[in-house]
Scaffold this motif. Structure first.
Motif, mmCIF file in Angstrom:
data_model
loop_
_atom_site.group_PDB
_atom_site.id
_atom_site.type_symbol
_atom_site.label_atom_id
_atom_site.label_comp_id
_atom_site.label_asym_id
_atom_site.label_seq_id
_atom_site.Cartn_x
_atom_site.Cartn_y
_atom_site.Cartn_z
ATOM 1 N N ALA A 95 0.836 -1.208 0.000
ATOM 2 C CA ALA A 95 0.000 0.000 0.000
ATOM 3 C C ALA A 95 0.868 1.253 0.000
ATOM 4 C CB ALA A 95 -0.925 -0.007 1.212
ATOM 5 N N GLN A 96 1.963 1.225 0.764
ATOM 6 C CA GLN A 96 2.867 2.377 0.779
ATOM 7 C C GLN A 96 3.494 2.590 -0.594
ATOM 8 O OE1 GLN A 96 5.532 1.421 4.003
ATOM 9 N NE2 GLN A 96 4.298 2.548 5.511
ATOM 10 N N GLN A 97 3.869 1.501 -1.256
ATOM 11 C CA GLN A 97 4.434 1.622 -2.596
ATOM 12 C C GLN A 97 3.397 2.178 -3.566
ATOM 13 O OE1 GLN A 97 5.910 -2.266 -3.586
ATOM 14 N NE2 GLN A 97 7.804 -2.022 -2.409
ATOM 15 N N ALA A 98 2.148 1.702 -3.426
ATOM 16 C CA ALA A 98 1.089 2.197 -4.307
ATOM 17 C C ALA A 98 0.856 3.683 -4.064
ATOM 18 C CB ALA A 98 -0.202 1.405 -4.078
ATOM 19 N N VAL A 99 0.845 4.091 -2.803
ATOM 20 C CA VAL A 99 0.662 5.510 -2.474
ATOM 21 C C VAL A 99 1.833 6.321 -3.010
ATOM 22 C CG1 VAL A 99 0.622 7.145 -0.537
ATOM 23 C CG2 VAL A 99 -0.829 5.116 -0.479
ATOM 24 N N GLN A 100 3.039 5.799 -2.837
ATOM 25 C CA GLN A 100 4.227 6.506 -3.333
ATOM 26 C C GLN A 100 4.170 6.638 -4.852
ATOM 27 O OE1 GLN A 100 6.378 7.844 -1.260
ATOM 28 N NE2 GLN A 100 7.623 8.711 -2.872
ATOM 29 N N ALA A 101 3.770 5.561 -5.528
ATOM 30 C CA ALA A 101 3.661 5.614 -6.989
ATOM 31 C C ALA A 101 2.593 6.627 -7.401
ATOM 32 C CB ALA A 101 3.329 4.233 -7.544
ATOM 33 N N GLU A 102 1.472 6.633 -6.683
ATOM 34 C CA GLU A 102 0.397 7.582 -6.992
ATOM 35 C C GLU A 102 0.873 9.016 -6.760
ATOM 36 O OE1 GLU A 102 -3.277 8.520 -8.450
ATOM 37 O OE2 GLU A 102 -2.434 6.518 -8.311
ATOM 38 N N LEU A 103 1.618 9.216 -5.665
ATOM 39 C CA LEU A 103 2.160 10.557 -5.397
ATOM 40 C C LEU A 103 3.114 10.996 -6.508
ATOM 41 C CD1 LEU A 103 2.847 10.511 -1.540
ATOM 42 C CD2 LEU A 103 1.168 11.899 -2.768
ATOM 43 N N LEU A 104 3.969 10.084 -6.950
ATOM 44 C CA LEU A 104 4.895 10.416 -8.036
ATOM 45 C C LEU A 104 4.135 10.732 -9.321
ATOM 46 C CD1 LEU A 104 7.745 7.799 -7.459
ATOM 47 C CD2 LEU A 104 7.824 10.269 -7.044
ATOM 48 N N LYS A 105 3.082 9.956 -9.577
ATOM 49 C CA LYS A 105 2.272 10.190 -10.771
ATOM 50 C C LYS A 105 1.592 11.552 -10.691
ATOM 51 C CE LYS A 105 -1.656 8.198 -13.230
ATOM 52 N NZ LYS A 105 -2.677 7.152 -13.205
ATOM 53 N N ILE A 106 1.023 11.862 -9.524
ATOM 54 C CA ILE A 106 0.354 13.159 -9.344
ATOM 55 C C ILE A 106 1.369 14.291 -9.458
ATOM 56 C CG2 ILE A 106 -0.828 14.599 -7.636
ATOM 57 C CD1 ILE A 106 -2.250 12.035 -6.687
ATOM 58 N N GLN A 107 2.548 14.094 -8.852
ATOM 59 C CA GLN A 107 3.594 15.119 -8.933
ATOM 60 C C GLN A 107 4.008 15.338 -10.389
ATOM 61 O OE1 GLN A 107 4.696 16.937 -6.319
ATOM 62 N NE2 GLN A 107 5.852 18.164 -7.771
ATOM 63 N N ALA A 108 4.113 14.241 -11.149
ATOM 64 C CA ALA A 108 4.479 14.358 -12.562
ATOM 65 C C ALA A 108 3.389 15.100 -13.330
ATOM 66 C CB ALA A 108 4.713 12.973 -13.160
#
Length: 138
Positions: A95-108
């Motif tokens: 879940a943390q990895q998914a959140v981190q990936a989502e954060l990176l996607k949103i940041q991008a």
């Protein structure tokens, strides 16, 4: 005082005959019945002791099996707890990895929108500058 006539030996013989008859008909069967009863009681006591010993051994065996089963159950519970902890840790990490990936996607996406907005603004600034320059020149 005592009259030792023929009745005394006759009474003695009668007494001996009565003793023999009583011994044969009463005392021997009664003694045998008492012996049989005594043997029956001894046998029952021995059987009761043996059954008590068997019951005690069986109770000890059941207690040992119960203790063994309890240890196995505790081991299974501990194993399940450890497994659940591993699964929970793995799911949390996922879940943390998914959140981190989502954060990176949103940041991008934010960076991309920022760049697009800046380019649009630069284009508008250039266009407005040209229009302003054209109006000033005209």
């Amino acid at each position: 005082m005592f009259d030792f006539d023929a009745t005394l030996p006759l009474m003695a013989v009668q007494f001996l005959i009565l003793t023999v008859i009583l011994n044969a008909l009463l005392y021997k069967p009664l003694g045998q019945a008492l012996d049989n009863r005594d043997e029956y009681i001894r046998t029952n006591l021995q059987q009761a002791k043996e059954r008590l010993q068997q019951a005690t051994e069986l109770a000890q065996q059941y207690e040992q099996e119960l203790a063994s089963t309890r240890r196995q159950a505790q081991a299974l519970i501990e194993e399940a707890r450890v497994e659940a902890q591993k699964i929970a840790t793995a799911e949390i990490a996922e879940a943390q990895q998914a959140v981190q990936a989502e954060l990176l996607k949103i940041q991008a996406e934010i960076d991309q929108q920022k760049q697009a907005t800046l380019q649009a603004l630069e284009g508008q600034v250039a266009s407005l500058s040209e229009q302003l320059l054209a109006k000033l020149m005209a």
